[in-house]
Design an enzyme around this catalytic site. Structure first.
Site: not given
Ligand code: GRF
Length: 227
Positions: A13-15, A91, A108, A110
């Site tokens: 969940g860093t995003n 995922m 999304n 990627h």
């Molecule tokens: C990221 O690299 C994203 O592009 C991919 O999965 C990873 C998720 O990272 N789809 P996070 O859970 O947001 O840290």
């Protein structure tokens, strides 16, 4: 009314965190209504709880079909009045059924420059292929995997000695900047979709890409003097 985001995750969940931070900074004018994970111990759920964001774990293995699982997700998203769905490291492939509930409202990210290296572990694919540049892409979700109109991409170098992790970390830094930006454009109604292409309007309705003179060129390995 403030736009409500529903965020689907499967992992760290860093995003998600970068989206939370952009909202807190005031750059992204939206609220996160709910965070849903299909993985029980996804650290992203803890990040959301720390911010008092409602969280759900919806185990896909407990449902007979993909559609049944998605119906549950949609029920939760609707309960929280979600306007835009963000796949932030989610995922699982989503079906036409899900997409039809949120047309042009699902984004999304990627970890590659699409259309290169679709599918799982794009960073590993890039390292193994030997490309000199890779990066990240934010796109609208359509019925094909890692497909759909591209909103923004960011590139970085790939070094010969890079491990998959080295590259993944460098790409994540890009992800954390471009994802909140793309979401903000969508929230502000500044993305025009034309077939498989998107145009981002600047604040005066001009095409942002055409008016920007800030286009650096990334070349790796670097050119030597004289070239
Ligand atoms: C990221 O690299 C994203 O592009 C991919 O999965 C990873 C998720 O990272 N789809 P996070 O859970 O947001 O840290």
């Amino acid at each position: 009314m403030t736009t409500k985001l529903g965020i689907l995750i499967s992992g760290s969940g860093t995003n998600l965190q970068s989206i939370i931070n952009s909202i807190k900074r005031g750059s992204l004018k939206a609220d996160i209504g709910v965070v849903i994970s299909n993985v029980e111990n996804a650290y992203g759920l803890i990040r959301a709880k720390k911010e008092d964001i409602p969280t759900y774990f919806v185990d896909h293995r407990k449902y007979k079909s993909r559609k049944d699982h998605e119906a549950k997700l949609i029920e939760i998203l609707q309960d929280y009045g979600v306007d835009i769905v963000i796949l932030a490291g989610y995922m699982r492939v989503i079906t036409d059924y899900f997409i039809s509930q949120y047309p042009n409202k699902i984004l999304n990210i990627h970890p590659a420059i699409l259309p290169s290296f679709k599918g799982v572990d794009a960073q590993k694919q890039a390292v193994e292929y030997g490309v000199k540049l890779s990066g990240a892409t934010v796109h609208f979700v359509d019925e094909k995997v890692d497909h759909g109109p591209i909103i923004i991409q960011g590139a970085t170098i790939v070094n010969e000695k890079d491990t998959r992790e080295d590259l993944a970390n460098r790409i994540l830094k890009i992800e954390h900047r471009i994802f909140p930006q793309a979401i903000s454009w969508l929230v502000e109604g500044r993305i025009q979709i034309n077939g498989n292409k998107t145009y981002i309007k600047d604040k005066k309705d001009k095409n942002l890409a055409e008016i920007s003179d800030l286009h650096p060129c990334i070349i790796n390995p670097p050119l030597e003097e004289g070239f």
